[in-house]
Each structure stands twice: as C-alpha cells, then as structure tokens.
Design a protein around this motif. Structure first.
Motif, PDB file in Angstrom:
ATOM      1  N   ILE A 190      18.349  94.780  69.307  1.00  0.00           N
ATOM      2  CA  ILE A 190      18.492  96.172  68.878  1.00  0.00           C
ATOM      3  C   ILE A 190      18.452  96.252  67.357  1.00  0.00           C
ATOM      4  CG2 ILE A 190      19.799  96.872  70.905  1.00  0.00           C
ATOM      5  CD1 ILE A 190      22.353  96.656  69.220  1.00  0.00           C
ATOM      6  N   GLY A 191      18.207  97.471  66.861  1.00  0.00           N
ATOM      7  CA  GLY A 191      18.180  97.705  65.426  1.00  0.00           C
ATOM      8  C   GLY A 191      19.559  98.022  64.880  1.00  0.00           C
ATOM      9  N   ILE A 192      19.627  98.124  63.565  1.00  0.00           N
ATOM     10  CA  ILE A 192      20.881  98.444  62.890  1.00  0.00           C
ATOM     11  C   ILE A 192      21.365  99.831  63.326  1.00  0.00           C
ATOM     12  CG2 ILE A 192      21.920  98.885  60.628  1.00  0.00           C
ATOM     13  CD1 ILE A 192      20.014  96.807  59.468  1.00  0.00           C
ATOM     14  N   ASN A 193      22.634  99.926  63.620  1.00  0.00           N
ATOM     15  CA  ASN A 193      23.280 101.184  64.013  1.00  0.00           C
ATOM     16  C   ASN A 193      22.791 101.727  65.362  1.00  0.00           C
ATOM     17  OD1 ASN A 193      24.786 101.275  61.568  1.00  0.00           O
ATOM     18  ND2 ASN A 193      23.049 102.221  60.515  1.00  0.00           N
ATOM     19  N   GLN A 194      22.243 100.857  66.207  1.00  0.00           N
ATOM     20  CA  GLN A 194      21.785 101.310  67.518  1.00  0.00           C
ATOM     21  C   GLN A 194      22.681 100.843  68.664  1.00  0.00           C
ATOM     22  OE1 GLN A 194      17.706  99.900  67.644  1.00  0.00           O
ATOM     23  NE2 GLN A 194      16.927 101.852  66.864  1.00  0.00           N
ATOM     24  N   LYS A 195      23.746 100.127  68.351  1.00  0.00           N
ATOM     25  CA  LYS A 195      24.589  99.533  69.392  1.00  0.00           C
ATOM     26  C   LYS A 195      25.122 100.584  70.355  1.00  0.00           C
ATOM     27  CE  LYS A 195      28.881  98.425  68.549  1.00  0.00           C
ATOM     28  NZ  LYS A 195      30.114  97.748  68.062  1.00  0.00           N
ATOM     29  N   GLU A 196      25.759 101.608  69.842  1.00  0.00           N
ATOM     30  CA  GLU A 196      26.387 102.605  70.707  1.00  0.00           C
ATOM     31  C   GLU A 196      25.348 103.342  71.549  1.00  0.00           C
ATOM     32  OE1 GLU A 196      29.529 102.774  71.149  1.00  0.00           O
ATOM     33  OE2 GLU A 196      29.996 101.328  69.553  1.00  0.00           O
ATOM     34  N   ALA A 197      24.234 103.697  70.932  1.00  0.00           N
ATOM     35  CA  ALA A 197      23.207 104.467  71.645  1.00  0.00           C
ATOM     36  C   ALA A 197      22.581 103.650  72.770  1.00  0.00           C
ATOM     37  CB  ALA A 197      22.137 104.924  70.662  1.00  0.00           C
ATOM     38  N   VAL A 198      22.275 102.376  72.501  1.00  0.00           N
ATOM     39  CA  VAL A 198      21.629 101.547  73.527  1.00  0.00           C
ATOM     40  C   VAL A 198      22.618 101.210  74.636  1.00  0.00           C
ATOM     41  CG1 VAL A 198      20.417  99.384  73.993  1.00  0.00           C
ATOM     42  CG2 VAL A 198      19.959 100.631  71.877  1.00  0.00           C
ATOM     43  N   CYS A 199      23.865 100.957  74.294  1.00  0.00           N
ATOM     44  CA  CYS A 199      24.886 100.717  75.328  1.00  0.00           C
ATOM     45  C   CYS A 199      25.001 101.931  76.247  1.00  0.00           C
ATOM     46  CB  CYS A 199      26.231 100.419  74.684  1.00  0.00           C
ATOM     47  SG  CYS A 199      26.390  98.753  74.013  1.00  0.00           S
ATOM     48  N   LYS A 200      24.980 103.106  75.666  1.00  0.00           N
ATOM     49  CA  LYS A 200      25.080 104.336  76.460  1.00  0.00           C
ATOM     50  C   LYS A 200      23.878 104.477  77.388  1.00  0.00           C
ATOM     51  CE  LYS A 200      25.753 109.335  75.989  1.00  0.00           C
ATOM     52  NZ  LYS A 200      25.918 110.453  75.025  1.00  0.00           N
ATOM     53  N   ILE A 201      22.687 104.171  76.876  1.00  0.00           N
ATOM     54  CA  ILE A 201      21.464 104.250  77.689  1.00  0.00           C
ATOM     55  C   ILE A 201      21.555 103.285  78.871  1.00  0.00           C
ATOM     56  CG2 ILE A 201      18.994 103.703  77.693  1.00  0.00           C
ATOM     57  CD1 ILE A 201      18.927 104.795  74.792  1.00  0.00           C
ATOM     58  N   LEU A 202      22.010 102.070  78.625  1.00  0.00           N
ATOM     59  CA  LEU A 202      22.083 101.071  79.689  1.00  0.00           C
ATOM     60  C   LEU A 202      23.156 101.413  80.720  1.00  0.00           C
ATOM     61  CD1 LEU A 202      21.549  97.685  77.830  1.00  0.00           C
ATOM     62  CD2 LEU A 202      19.908  98.995  79.167  1.00  0.00           C
ATOM     63  N   LYS A 203      24.239 101.983  80.271  1.00  0.00           N
ATOM     64  CA  LYS A 203      25.304 102.339  81.209  1.00  0.00           C
ATOM     65  C   LYS A 203      24.842 103.407  82.191  1.00  0.00           C
ATOM     66  CE  LYS A 203      29.171 101.005  78.250  1.00  0.00           C
ATOM     67  NZ  LYS A 203      30.286 101.475  77.386  1.00  0.00           N
ATOM     68  N   THR A 204      23.926 104.272  81.764  1.00  0.00           N
ATOM     69  CA  THR A 204      23.390 105.279  82.694  1.00  0.00           C
ATOM     70  C   THR A 204      22.549 104.626  83.782  1.00  0.00           C
ATOM     71  OG1 THR A 204      21.369 105.670  81.390  1.00  0.00           O
ATOM     72  CG2 THR A 204      23.312 106.984  80.839  1.00  0.00           C
ATOM     73  N   ALA A 205      22.096 103.382  83.538  1.00  0.00           N
ATOM     74  CA  ALA A 205      21.315 102.643  84.534  1.00  0.00           C
ATOM     75  C   ALA A 205      22.186 101.650  85.294  1.00  0.00           C
ATOM     76  CB  ALA A 205      20.161 101.910  83.844  1.00  0.00           C
ATOM     77  N   GLU A 206      23.501 101.865  85.232  1.00  0.00           N
ATOM     78  CA  GLU A 206      24.476 101.056  85.970  1.00  0.00           C
ATOM     79  C   GLU A 206      24.506  99.599  85.502  1.00  0.00           C
ATOM     80  OE1 GLU A 206      23.923 101.604  90.144  1.00  0.00           O
ATOM     81  OE2 GLU A 206      24.338 103.746  90.064  1.00  0.00           O
ATOM     82  N   ILE A 207      24.253  99.401  84.219  1.00  0.00           N
ATOM     83  CA  ILE A 207      24.442  98.082  83.620  1.00  0.00           C
ATOM     84  C   ILE A 207      25.883  97.999  83.136  1.00  0.00           C
ATOM     85  CG2 ILE A 207      23.792  96.582  81.696  1.00  0.00           C
ATOM     86  CD1 ILE A 207      21.723  96.685  83.917  1.00  0.00           C
ATOM     87  N   LYS A 208      26.567  96.926  83.493  1.00  0.00           N
ATOM     88  CA  LYS A 208      27.974  96.783  83.149  1.00  0.00           C
ATOM     89  C   LYS A 208      28.199  95.459  82.406  1.00  0.00           C
ATOM     90  CE  LYS A 208      28.980  94.755  87.668  1.00  0.00           C
ATOM     91  NZ  LYS A 208      29.790  94.842  88.895  1.00  0.00           N
ATOM     92  N   ASP A 209      29.444  95.247  82.022  1.00  0.00           N
ATOM     93  CA  ASP A 209      29.834  94.006  81.319  1.00  0.00           C
ATOM     94  C   ASP A 209      28.884  93.733  80.158  1.00  0.00           C
ATOM     95  OD1 ASP A 209      31.831  93.665  83.234  1.00  0.00           O
ATOM     96  OD2 ASP A 209      30.522  92.470  84.530  1.00  0.00           O
ATOM     97  N   ILE A 210      28.639  94.756  79.351  1.00  0.00           N
ATOM     98  CA  ILE A 210      27.687  94.609  78.239  1.00  0.00           C
ATOM     99  C   ILE A 210      28.341  93.829  77.106  1.00  0.00           C
ATOM    100  CG2 ILE A 210      26.300  95.810  76.528  1.00  0.00           C
ATOM    101  CD1 ILE A 210      26.055  98.130  78.510  1.00  0.00           C
ATOM    102  N   TYR A 211      27.676  92.739  76.747  1.00  0.00           N
ATOM    103  CA  TYR A 211      28.152  91.877  75.666  1.00  0.00           C
ATOM    104  C   TYR A 211      27.264  92.108  74.445  1.00  0.00           C
ATOM    105  CZ  TYR A 211      28.347  87.548  72.917  1.00  0.00           C
ATOM    106  OH  TYR A 211      28.426  86.644  71.899  1.00  0.00           O
ATOM    107  N   VAL A 212      27.868  92.489  73.320  1.00  0.00           N
ATOM    108  CA  VAL A 212      27.126  92.725  72.082  1.00  0.00           C
ATOM    109  C   VAL A 212      27.373  91.564  71.136  1.00  0.00           C
ATOM    110  CG1 VAL A 212      26.788  94.283  70.132  1.00  0.00           C
ATOM    111  CG2 VAL A 212      27.375  95.217  72.383  1.00  0.00           C
ATOM    112  N   TYR A 213      26.303  91.027  70.558  1.00  0.00           N
ATOM    113  CA  TYR A 213      26.455  89.912  69.623  1.00  0.00           C
ATOM    114  C   TYR A 213      25.887  90.284  68.258  1.00  0.00           C
ATOM    115  CZ  TYR A 213      21.480  89.049  70.137  1.00  0.00           C
ATOM    116  OH  TYR A 213      20.114  89.203  70.137  1.00  0.00           O
ATOM    117  N   ASN A 214      26.362  89.580  67.226  1.00  0.00           N
ATOM    118  CA  ASN A 214      25.910  89.822  65.859  1.00  0.00           C
ATOM    119  C   ASN A 214      24.838  88.822  65.454  1.00  0.00           C
ATOM    120  OD1 ASN A 214      27.814  91.823  65.767  1.00  0.00           O
ATOM    121  ND2 ASN A 214      29.253  90.697  64.481  1.00  0.00           N
ATOM    122  N   ASP A 215      23.991  89.231  64.495  1.00  0.00           N
ATOM    123  CA  ASP A 215      22.957  88.335  63.987  1.00  0.00           C
ATOM    124  C   ASP A 215      23.539  87.435  62.903  1.00  0.00           C
ATOM    125  OD1 ASP A 215      23.125  89.870  61.666  1.00  0.00           O
ATOM    126  OD2 ASP A 215      21.255  90.955  62.041  1.00  0.00           O
TER     127      ASP A 215
END
Length: 227
Positions: A190-215
C-alpha cells in the motif's frame, strides 16, 4: 552510462538488471523497478504461508496480480518450488516481455497470463486460490507529477492507482476475494497514508485478522489479511 544517469535515468534501467531478494531480474523501460519495500511483503507472506499449511499434504495455488518483472511470483516460487503453483498476471506487453525473460533466466516454473485485474477474475472459479498477492498501482493520479524525477521514467500504468490511488484495491476486494479459499490470504503493498482506507475496503470483503507491517523507513507499507 554516466551521461544517462545525469539525465535521471534509473541505475537499474542503465544496467538492465537488478536484485530482488536473491533473484537477478532483467529490467528496463516499460516495467516497474522492484524495490526493497516489496521484499518485506514477500518475506512476510512466505512466513505466514509456511506457518499456515502442512506441505506434506497440500500444494498451494498462488497468484501475483500486476506482476511486472515477476519479482514477487518468482521469489515465492523459488521458496516453495513444487509445493506451490504460482501464476503471474499482467496486462501490458513490456512487463510481460520482462516477466517471461525472468522466468527463463531463473529457470522457475511460473505460469504467465496476459489479462487485466479489472476483468480477468471472470476466468477463475470461486474458492480456488490460497493466496493473492499484489503490489498494484497505488499513487493518486494528481500526485504522479510530484514523484522523484527517477520515478518519472517508470511506466505511469504501473504507478497510477486512480483519483485516490485505491482503484486496484477496490477491484481486488470486490472481484478477486471470492476466488480465495476460506482460510486463504490476501497480501497487498500500500501507499503512504492508505492503511485505514485499504483495511476498510478489505473488511467489506470479509477479510479479517488484518496484519499491517512497516517498510524499512517504518512507514505502513503493506497488509496481509485472512478470508
């Protein structure tokens, strides 16, 4: 070569190749240059897959969307070998040229598909894939002109993620997640400052246990979620 570099042409394009993980890749104009940040995505995805599956009983089905040079697909195939069927999908002729060259160069059995992320999902049946992984275009269109001069030499189609940079995440969530088996994973850079938006998009597709990592610069750069 010095004159080319002074004119801003990326070193990788001048040399015609680059390293990604422990693979040597052909690169050149028309294909995105693989970066260290994407290595983090690949390594973390590999670790999760190794810890989630019994490879004595299972062969994984993995697809790399927007594959470009094939850096992601080839790295995964090299690790899992016969324990994974790996497919690399890209739409444009230039990336496909480098993708096919890199498959031959590294003698790795990766299946190549020419197709668009926005339409080719129709060719897959639901609940077929164990892992979808992608470093899609994610730069908002209006920000492209402000990128580093070196990046301006790279193909716009590999960078432009639409007005807000999220077009590819939306189509992956809406059209591709259904292709993942229950318990399978999706891994996205993902791009800078896109974490919240992409997590929200994936959650609407029933993706759970989302792990976010740093570069490597400690910026949120990717996420891995489970269906």
């Amino acid at each position: 070569m010095i004159e080319m570099r002074l004119n801003g042409i990326p070193v990788q394009y001048i040399l015609g190749h680059c390293k990604f993980m422990d693979i040597d890749l052909d690169v050149g104009p028309g294909v995105l240059i693989p970066r260290d940040d994407t290595e983090v995505l690949v390594r973390k995805t590999i670790d999760i897959l190794k810890n989630s599956y019994n490879f004595s009983q299972k062969t994984l089905n993995i697809i790399d969307l927007c594959s470009g040079t094939g850096a992601i697909a080839l790295s995964i195939k090299k690790v899992f070998a016969s324990k994974a069927n790996v497919t690399a999908l890209d739409f444009y002729e230039q990336p496909l040229k480098y993708l096919k060259s890199n498959i031959l160069k590294n003698n790795l059995d990766v299946k190549v598909i020419q197709g668009s992320v926005f339409t080719y999902y129709k060719n897959f049946i639901d609940n077929q894939i164990d892992c979808i992984i992608s470093n899609p275009p994610y730069i908002p269109t209006k920000q492209l002109k402000f990128l580093h001069p070196d990046v301006q030499y790279e193909p716009t189609v590999a960078l432009d993620g639409g007005a807000d940079g999220l077009d590819f995440y939306r189509v992956i969530a809406k059209k591709w997640i259904n292709k993942i088996k229950q318990g399978g994973i999706v891994a996205l850079e993902i791009g800078i400052n896109q974490k919240e938006a992409v997590c929200k998009i994936l959650k609407t597709a029933e993706i759970k246990d989302i792990y976010v990592y740093n570069d490597i610069n400690n910026i949120p750069r990717g996420l891995i979620g489970k269906k």
